[in-house]
Each structure stands twice: as C-alpha cells, then as structure tokens.
Design an enzyme around this catalytic site. Structure first.
Site, PDB file in Angstrom:
ATOM      1  N   ASN A 293     -14.575  -5.688   1.029  1.00  0.00           N
ATOM      2  CA  ASN A 293     -13.827  -6.938   0.932  1.00  0.00           C
ATOM      3  C   ASN A 293     -14.681  -8.140   1.317  1.00  0.00           C
ATOM      4  OD1 ASN A 293     -11.550  -5.719   0.009  1.00  0.00           O
ATOM      5  ND2 ASN A 293     -10.308  -6.070   1.820  1.00  0.00           N
TER       6      ASN A 293
ATOM      7  N   GLY B 209      -7.236 -16.150  -0.802  1.00  0.00           N
ATOM      8  CA  GLY B 209      -6.144 -16.018   0.146  1.00  0.00           C
ATOM      9  C   GLY B 209      -5.570 -14.629   0.064  1.00  0.00           C
TER      10      GLY B 209
ATOM     11  N   CYS C 103      -5.233  -9.600   2.275  1.00  0.00           N
ATOM     12  CA  CYS C 103      -6.389  -8.750   2.590  1.00  0.00           C
ATOM     13  C   CYS C 103      -7.619  -9.542   3.025  1.00  0.00           C
ATOM     14  CB  CYS C 103      -6.735  -7.878   1.384  1.00  0.00           C
ATOM     15  SG  CYS C 103      -5.498  -6.613   1.028  1.00  0.00           S
TER      16      CYS C 103
ATOM     17  N   VAL D 168       0.823  -1.205   0.000  1.00  0.00           N
ATOM     18  CA  VAL D 168       0.000   0.000   0.000  1.00  0.00           C
ATOM     19  C   VAL D 168       0.858   1.256   0.000  1.00  0.00           C
ATOM     20  CG1 VAL D 168      -1.732   1.310   1.286  1.00  0.00           C
ATOM     21  CG2 VAL D 168      -1.915  -1.181   1.125  1.00  0.00           C
TER      22      VAL D 168
ATOM     23  N   ARG E 297       0.926 -15.371   1.166  1.00  0.00           N
ATOM     24  CA  ARG E 297       0.188 -15.399   2.428  1.00  0.00           C
ATOM     25  C   ARG E 297      -1.212 -15.972   2.225  1.00  0.00           C
ATOM     26  NH1 ARG E 297       1.284  -9.235   4.185  1.00  0.00           N
ATOM     27  NH2 ARG E 297       1.285  -9.060   1.902  1.00  0.00           N
TER      28      ARG E 297
ATOM     29  N   LEU F 219      -6.770  -1.492  -3.432  1.00  0.00           N
ATOM     30  CA  LEU F 219      -5.788  -1.918  -4.420  1.00  0.00           C
ATOM     31  C   LEU F 219      -5.701  -3.433  -4.474  1.00  0.00           C
ATOM     32  CD1 LEU F 219      -2.889   0.556  -3.484  1.00  0.00           C
ATOM     33  CD2 LEU F 219      -4.793   0.923  -5.074  1.00  0.00           C
TER      34      LEU F 219
ATOM     35  N   LYS G 159      -7.623 -11.786   6.510  1.00  0.00           N
ATOM     36  CA  LYS G 159      -7.477 -11.031   7.761  1.00  0.00           C
ATOM     37  C   LYS G 159      -8.569  -9.974   7.907  1.00  0.00           C
ATOM     38  CE  LYS G 159      -4.336  -7.239   6.458  1.00  0.00           C
ATOM     39  NZ  LYS G 159      -5.277  -6.168   6.867  1.00  0.00           N
TER      40      LYS G 159
ATOM     41  N   PRO H 150     -14.685 -19.404 -10.172  1.00  0.00           N
ATOM     42  CA  PRO H 150     -14.482 -20.415  -9.131  1.00  0.00           C
ATOM     43  C   PRO H 150     -13.014 -20.803  -9.023  1.00  0.00           C
ATOM     44  CG  PRO H 150     -15.389 -21.418 -11.106  1.00  0.00           C
ATOM     45  CD  PRO H 150     -15.404 -19.942 -11.342  1.00  0.00           C
TER      46      PRO H 150
END
Length: 463
Positions: free
Chosen positions: A211, A260, A263, A11, A331, A153, A266, A255
C-alpha cells in the site's frame, strides 16, 4: 471446508461470499444484530458492485449464512478469519487493534479441535505474535495455529480482486496450517495464482509495504502533474510515457486530488509508526503522507483561482463525494477537504454522488445535496468533478453548461475531454495540464498504441 468470518465489513463480507462461491461453507458473524438482520434480508451494509448478487446466490445455495453467535461459528469451523476494523488510533496514528484482540480472546474460548485462526485484517508487523500469546493465555492447551493472510482488495473491484488476484500471501511456518490454507485456496491455486508462503511477520509487512509503494506512485505522479502545469507540459503524456516502462507500469499513475479511503491513509500512518517503534524512521513514506495531506488541502485553491481569486457569495457544485468511484466510502475523501476549504472561503456548496450521499450527510450536514448532476449545477458559478464515476464521464456537457450561472469546470480526475468541455462553453481546468477554453484549445496528444508496428531491437545500456 467449514469457514467462519468474524466481521462483515468490506473485507469480511466480500471474503466470506467469495469463499462460499469457491464451494466452502461459510458463516459470517458480526456483533451488530441490525447489520446481520439486514444481510439475512438480502440488504447489503456496503456498496460494492455485484456483491448483492453474489451473496444472494450463495445464501440460496446454502453455503453462506449470517449470525451473531461467535462461539457457535468458531466451534464448527476449521478456519476462522478475523476481519474486524483496525482504524488509526486517535492521537498517535498507530493501528487500533482493540477489536482484533477482543476477537481473538473470544475465539480462544470457543475453539474445539485444531483450528487455523487467520488475521485477514490489516495489522502491523508482530500482531500475529501478540494474537497467539493472548490466545495461549486464554487457552493454554488449545490446538490452533495463528496465520497471517492479508487482503489486497480494492473497493469497487473487490470481488474481481479476490477471484483473480495477483498472489495469495500466507504467513505461517506450521505445516498443518499450510496444508489447510492450501486446500482453502485450491480453486485459485489450480488457476495458477501463486500461493506465496512466508513467515507471519513478513506477510504482515507485505500488506503495508504494498500500500505504501502504491501510494508513493500516486504522490509521485501528482508532483509531476504540478510540474507539468508550470512547464506547460501534459501529465497524461508523461504518465503514459513512463508507464510503458515495464519496470514502472501504468497503474496508479493517474493524477488527482490525493488518495483517501479506508486503507492507504491509515495503513501508511501505521507503517510510519511501526518503523519509528523499531528505530528506523521511514522518511520516504513520511513525505508521501505529508504531501498527500497538503495536496488535499490545496485542491480548493485551484477552483478559487479559476473563479478569479474569490468564491465568496458564489455557488459551487461538487460532483463526487466518495474517495473513489464504485464505492460508498467517504473516509478521508478529498472532497471533504475541498468542500471545507470552499465553505471557509464563503462559497455555498451543493453536492451529488451516485452512492455516497448518506455517508456524506453524516460528515457534512451543512451543505445542500442534489438528486442528480444537472440539478446539482443549477445556478452554480463553478462545478468540480472530484470522483471518477463513469456517470460523470458521459455527462451532457452542453446541458450542464446551460444550467449554470458560470463557466468554470474543474476536473480533478481528468475524465472530461478538455476540447469537448471548451466546445460546450466551459473553461476547463484539469490536473497537470493547462487550462482550456474555446479560444485556447488543448494540444493534441496521441496515446494510442501503434497497430501492427514492429520496432527494431536496439542495444541499450541497462538502467
């Protein structure tokens, strides 16, 4: 304008470079001297398409600089962005705001004159109030405003998202801060990008809500994919059909093995915890999070089933380790869950990714890593495509098959045409569609839009 950006991760670095491209003078600060030294030498700490060129151009123009002295950067800035990490806190899933609070204390000590302090990091609703309180304790007479300006982003498309956003969300009720933020984003406002001003708490919640809603779309289409497989339907047609509805839209209806990255996982957990803290549990979002984790864990079973029910003693090639294409971020990547499950079942795993190898080695040092897709599949009994890299879309399937000991191709992203895979000798297993071989071809589904066709207007009921 003079801008300081604290933190040079995804970011902070992208935002700083893009603000510099707008003509502002930006100084990016990070406490890691090695990271700053690398940036000063032109080496990017992350992989993001075109970021290196954007940074180099603005450094050469004198608009973008890097350093470790936060106080000096803040003293000279009209606007200071907090862009430090807010990972999930160990043990409870709340957003860890330790870096944000430490940062705002340092900023409060350094400000001279009126300064707009902007939380660009993704933070739970109410964080701006706590930031302002901390800063007032440190600097009771300080002239500043705390503003929320969440980022939207996508890794792999961050520069385009910054320069051509759907909207800019700014949370402040301070008129002076509003004028400064309007001036900061003037190039986008002049390009007719909406600047949405609202309260600070509302702006903070917009980010999490967006999100969570997008993650819900992913979870929904993945459940439809499972239903399609049982009902002998094709999820590509289902997604295309519902995506044509303007109320739904086609984005985030692809699909796959689950979402993951840095963003969605978490942020969803932080939203769930915030809702629980306020006494309004979010059952829909809780279900989305639980379903996604279950999906990632179950993905290996598809490959095991395609291999006859066991992979013990077999070699499996995994193409793609990052959570999505055009990033080096591993991640919460589905590949990690798939590889772990395959190893637990006795498979030998060999892997390749165009950008995520170094990061993956730190997480999974006990698997073999290849230098390209074809050496990765050499002698393998099955190959799994886990990330939708463009390079995997154009693989020479015949060459790939010739180097393998087996014929199973599990396409977790549906990026390989099933008919072409079957023609090359593969047993193609996709997501939300039936398994395809040369003897059992895929059904034809025409997803092309009509050319020049004019549909008659119909009187229909709403809903």
């Amino acid at each position: 304008m003079r801008v300081a950006v604290i933190g040079v991760g995804y970011v902070g670095l992208v935002s700083g470079a893009c603000f510099a491209q707008f003509g502002h003078h930006v100084h990016c600060v990070d406490k890691d001297p090695q990271r700053i030294a690398a940036l000063c030498a032109g080496r990017m700490p992350i992989y993001e398409p075109h970021l290196d060129a954007l940074v180099a151009d603005n450094v050469a123009a004198g608009r973008l600089t890097f350093g470790t002295d936060l106080a000096a950067a803040v003293r000279d800035a009209e606007v200071v962005f907090i862009a430090v990490g807010t990972p999930a806190r160990r043990g409870d899933g709340h957003a860890d705001l330790a870096h944000v609070f430490a940062c705002c204390r340092d900023i409060a000590q350094a400000i001279q004159g009126y300064t707009v302090v902007v939380t660009k990091s993704t933070v739970p609703v109410g964080t701006g109030d706590r930031v302002e309180h901390i800063m007032r304790v440190v600097q009771p007479q300080g002239a500043f405003a705390v503003v929320s300006n969440p980022e939207f982003l996508r890794e792999g498309a961050a520069i385009a998202d910054f320069q051509h956003p759907d909207r800019i969300v700014i949370g402040t009720q301070d008129e002076r801060a509003r004028a400064i933020m309007t001036n900061l984003y003037r190039p986008l406002a002049e390009a007719a990008v909406p600047l949405f001003f609202t309260t600070r708490r509302t702006a903070e919640l917009v980010k999490y809500a967006a999100n969570a809603f997008l993650a819900m779309k992913i979870g929904f289409v993945n459940e439809m994919a499972d239903l399609c497989e049982r009902a002998d339907a094709d999820v590509a047609g289902v997604a295309y059909g519902i995506g044509l509805d303007r109320r739904i839209g086609a984005q985030f209806l692809q699909p796959g093995p689950g979402f993951g990255g840095s963003c969605f996982p978490k942020d969803i957990q932080a939203l769930i915890k915030s809702a629980q803290d306020y006494g309004v549990p979010s059952r829909i979002i809780e279900t989305v999070a639980a379903a996604n984790e279950q999906r990632k864990r179950s993905m290996a079973r598809r490959l095991i089933k395609a291999c006859g029910g066991s992979v013990r003693g077999l070699t499996v090639a995994v193409l793609g380790l990052t959570f999505k294409a055009d990033t080096d971020d591993v991640r919460e990547a589905p590949a990690t869950s798939i590889i772990t499950a395959l190893q637990d079942e006795g498979a030998e795993v060999r892997a390749y990714d165009p950008q995520g190898m170094d990061q993956a080695r730190a997480l999974m040092p006990d698997i073999a890593y290849a230098t390209d897709p074809y050496s990765c599949v050499a002698g393998a009994h099955a190959v799994a495509i886990v990330t939708e890299w463009s390079a995997f879309r154009t693989l020479d399937l015949a060459r790939l098959r010739s180097r393998m000991a087996g014929s199973v191709l599990v396409d977790y992203r549906n990026i390989i045409p099933a008919a072409e895979a079957a023609e090359a000798g593969f047993r193609h297993v996709g997501i939300g569609r039936r398994s395809v071989t040369a003897e059992r071809p895929a059904p034809r589904i025409d997803l092309t839009e009509p050319q020049g066709a004019v549909l008659p207007e119909l009187a229909v009921a709403a809903g």
